[in-house]
Design a protein around this motif. Sequence first.
Motif, PDB file in Angstrom:
ATOM      1  N   LEU A  70       6.138  22.979  55.911  1.00  0.00           N
ATOM      2  CA  LEU A  70       5.050  22.473  55.068  1.00  0.00           C
ATOM      3  C   LEU A  70       3.887  23.461  55.003  1.00  0.00           C
ATOM      4  O   LEU A  70       3.289  23.659  53.941  1.00  0.00           O
ATOM      5  N   ARG A  71       3.557  24.100  56.129  1.00  0.00           N
ATOM      6  CA  ARG A  71       2.488  25.113  56.124  1.00  0.00           C
ATOM      7  C   ARG A  71       2.854  26.278  55.212  1.00  0.00           C
ATOM      8  O   ARG A  71       2.001  26.801  54.489  1.00  0.00           O
ATOM      9  N   ILE A  72       4.097  26.691  55.272  1.00  0.00           N
ATOM     10  CA  ILE A  72       4.550  27.790  54.410  1.00  0.00           C
ATOM     11  C   ILE A  72       4.457  27.369  52.943  1.00  0.00           C
ATOM     12  O   ILE A  72       3.955  28.121  52.106  1.00  0.00           O
ATOM     13  N   LEU A  73       4.925  26.170  52.642  1.00  0.00           N
ATOM     14  CA  LEU A  73       4.873  25.715  51.248  1.00  0.00           C
ATOM     15  C   LEU A  73       3.446  25.570  50.738  1.00  0.00           C
ATOM     16  O   LEU A  73       3.191  25.797  49.553  1.00  0.00           O
ATOM     17  N   ARG A  74       2.522  25.195  51.609  1.00  0.00           N
ATOM     18  CA  ARG A  74       1.110  25.083  51.199  1.00  0.00           C
ATOM     19  C   ARG A  74       0.622  26.397  50.586  1.00  0.00           C
ATOM     20  O   ARG A  74      -0.191  26.392  49.666  1.00  0.00           O
ATOM     21  N   MET A  75       1.120  27.509  51.116  1.00  0.00           N
ATOM     22  CA  MET A  75       0.727  28.820  50.584  1.00  0.00           C
ATOM     23  C   MET A  75       1.266  29.037  49.167  1.00  0.00           C
ATOM     24  O   MET A  75       0.851  29.976  48.491  1.00  0.00           O
ATOM     25  N   LYS A 100      10.446  34.645  50.919  1.00  0.00           N
ATOM     26  CA  LYS A 100       9.721  35.830  51.401  1.00  0.00           C
ATOM     27  C   LYS A 100       8.653  35.405  52.413  1.00  0.00           C
ATOM     28  O   LYS A 100       8.470  36.058  53.437  1.00  0.00           O
ATOM     29  N   SER A 101       7.985  34.309  52.147  1.00  0.00           N
ATOM     30  CA  SER A 101       6.984  33.797  53.092  1.00  0.00           C
ATOM     31  C   SER A 101       7.625  33.287  54.372  1.00  0.00           C
ATOM     32  O   SER A 101       7.080  33.476  55.463  1.00  0.00           O
ATOM     33  N   ILE A 102       8.768  32.641  54.249  1.00  0.00           N
ATOM     34  CA  ILE A 102       9.475  32.165  55.440  1.00  0.00           C
ATOM     35  C   ILE A 102       9.826  33.364  56.320  1.00  0.00           C
ATOM     36  O   ILE A 102       9.602  33.346  57.530  1.00  0.00           O
ATOM     37  N   ASP A 103      10.365  34.405  55.706  1.00  0.00           N
ATOM     38  CA  ASP A 103      10.771  35.589  56.466  1.00  0.00           C
ATOM     39  C   ASP A 103       9.592  36.292  57.125  1.00  0.00           C
ATOM     40  O   ASP A 103       9.734  36.882  58.187  1.00  0.00           O
ATOM     41  N   GLY A 104       8.409  36.212  56.510  1.00  0.00           N
ATOM     42  CA  GLY A 104       7.251  36.912  57.040  1.00  0.00           C
ATOM     43  C   GLY A 104       6.261  36.042  57.791  1.00  0.00           C
ATOM     44  O   GLY A 104       5.205  36.510  58.210  1.00  0.00           O
ATOM     45  N   TYR A 105       6.598  34.758  57.987  1.00  0.00           N
ATOM     46  CA  TYR A 105       5.654  33.839  58.614  1.00  0.00           C
ATOM     47  C   TYR A 105       5.391  34.252  60.068  1.00  0.00           C
ATOM     48  O   TYR A 105       6.333  34.309  60.855  1.00  0.00           O
TER      49      TYR A 105
END
Length: 112
Positions: A70-75, A100-105
Amino acid sequence: MGIEVIGLKVPREPVEIKELIRVVRAGLGGDADVDYDSLAVWAFNRLPKYLWNEWKDELKLRGVTWQKFLRILRMHTLDMIEWALREAMSWPELVRRIEKSIDGYPALSGGK
């Protein structure tokens, strides 16, 4: 049916969720002091639930919990608006940006 994007399958585009987002947005009105577009894309957490159900096994292997997801999706709230309300982003592009955000979180590599 989907293509692979760095390991996560691009699921079927959830047109029923896109339509729900549009219906919710249309019903919210237009007060300039409220971000109704964001409220609409997050209504009932339908898109996050859909993606989680498609990817949860792979995400858990990567150390991604529901809360982190959810934090990743907020972005990507603006990206979701572009996809659902403005037709300015394709589904595969939205998925690619999320992955891409998941991989770089940072929290996935030991940070908080």
